[in-house]
Design a protein around this motif. Sequence first.
Motif, PDB file in Angstrom:
ATOM      1  N   GLU A  76      -2.544  -0.209  -5.586  1.00 17.00           N
ATOM      2  CA  GLU A  76      -3.802  -0.277  -6.812  1.00 17.00           C
ATOM      3  C   GLU A  76      -2.830  -1.046  -7.832  1.00 17.00           C
ATOM      4  O   GLU A  76      -1.862  -0.248  -7.975  1.00 17.00           O
ATOM      5  CB  GLU A  76      -4.352   1.301  -6.746  1.00 17.00           C
ATOM      6  N   GLN A  77      -3.706  -2.114  -8.230  1.00 16.88           N
ATOM      7  CA  GLN A  77      -3.125  -2.862  -9.310  1.00 16.88           C
ATOM      8  C   GLN A  77      -3.047  -1.833 -11.189  1.00 16.88           C
ATOM      9  O   GLN A  77      -4.015  -1.388 -11.419  1.00 16.88           O
ATOM     10  CB  GLN A  77      -3.951  -3.777  -9.835  1.00 16.88           C
ATOM     11  N   ASN A  79      -1.104  -1.812 -14.088  1.00 17.50           N
ATOM     12  CA  ASN A  79      -0.219  -2.367 -15.301  1.00 17.50           C
ATOM     13  C   ASN A  79       1.459  -1.513 -15.862  1.00 17.50           C
ATOM     14  O   ASN A  79       1.505  -0.757 -16.228  1.00 17.50           O
ATOM     15  CB  ASN A  79      -0.914  -2.382 -17.206  1.00 17.50           C
ATOM     16  N   GLY A 114       0.495   2.209  -7.299  1.00 20.03           N
ATOM     17  CA  GLY A 114       0.873   0.724  -7.801  1.00 20.03           C
ATOM     18  C   GLY A 114       2.298  -0.083  -8.022  1.00 20.03           C
ATOM     19  O   GLY A 114       1.898  -0.997  -7.862  1.00 20.03           O
ATOM     20  N   ALA A 117       1.456  -2.048  -4.570  1.00 15.98           N
ATOM     21  CA  ALA A 117       0.455  -3.076  -4.689  1.00 15.98           C
ATOM     22  C   ALA A 117       1.108  -4.466  -5.497  1.00 15.98           C
ATOM     23  O   ALA A 117       0.919  -5.789  -5.475  1.00 15.98           O
ATOM     24  CB  ALA A 117      -0.850  -2.403  -5.986  1.00 15.98           C
ATOM     25  N   HIS A 118       2.295  -3.695  -6.587  1.00  8.70           N
ATOM     26  CA  HIS A 118       3.038  -4.638  -7.346  1.00  8.70           C
ATOM     27  C   HIS A 118       4.002  -5.516  -6.302  1.00  8.70           C
ATOM     28  O   HIS A 118       4.669  -6.597  -6.250  1.00  8.70           O
ATOM     29  CB  HIS A 118       3.903  -4.166  -7.688  1.00  8.70           C
TER      30      HIS A 118
END
Length: 303
Positions: A76-77, A79, A114, A117-118
């Motif tokens: 999942e993208q 921040n 996360g 996705a990174h």
Amino acid sequence: MEHYEMTVHEEHRSERIDKYLTSIESNWSRTQVQQWIKEDLVHVNKKVVKANYKVQPEDVVTVDVPEPEPLDVVAEQMNLDIYYEDQDVLVVNKPRGMVVHPAPGHLTGTLVNGLMAHCDDLSGINGVMRPGIVHRIDKDTSGLLMVAKNDLAHESLVTQLVNKTVTRKYTALVHGTISHDHGTIDAPIGRDKKDRQSMTVTRDGKHAVTHFEVKERFDEFTVVECRLETGRTHQIRVHMKYIGFPLAGDPKYGPKKTIDFNGQALHAGILGFDHPRSGEYIEFEAPLPKDMDILLDKLRNKH
């Protein structure tokens, strides 16, 4: 499945088979090799051996390396607040309220989702649900985590945790005014027999040591910096409750509804370790999250 075959030379005489294989193939970790041995994927002279087998010159060693297990955790993208990253390790500042890794019933929205996705090169030692995760912090604890991007880095970081050479310092707001400036809590922690979802200090628990230093005092609260020597589940929360100063806002171990804060006021602010490849000591510091800063300012103004 990939098949490897090698003949032992004199300089490796009497080495354990797991050590021999990791010295021959630098991309293999000791943990991986030991698992393959358990699964009968390693043979010496066409015979199954145990991890403590000592190789001899002219032994023919074969290894069948299984295909990597595909991760079924959804990327999942996000921040992410990444403090450091290279080919081996990544240091990320986890926000309060985020779970570290997926678990049954909680498969999305975690730090691991996360991270996947990174980057696509997380270590696989902890399995498909916890790739790269070397240590954890609770959902409602914010702060720094180190993540392994390959198995060799993972083993190095775990060894450092076991050897108690990793620096882990937390800022906590606790109930009550602690009169002395320093303290050490050395009390074993285990599962609470009355409540299996909680931990407690118990005679048959695992060795646990927390050092603390008072940073600021208010009328009814104290700010402490806790340094972990061991890393038991809920360690700081359990230890501070044990000495009579439970964490403010802690829904499990603290008094109910005494402060306007959603979860325990605990932040993993300082993290330091030896880099797995270079051996150089590196240390990172993340400031208090905004909500905890606001909480402390309110207490200062009231005080």
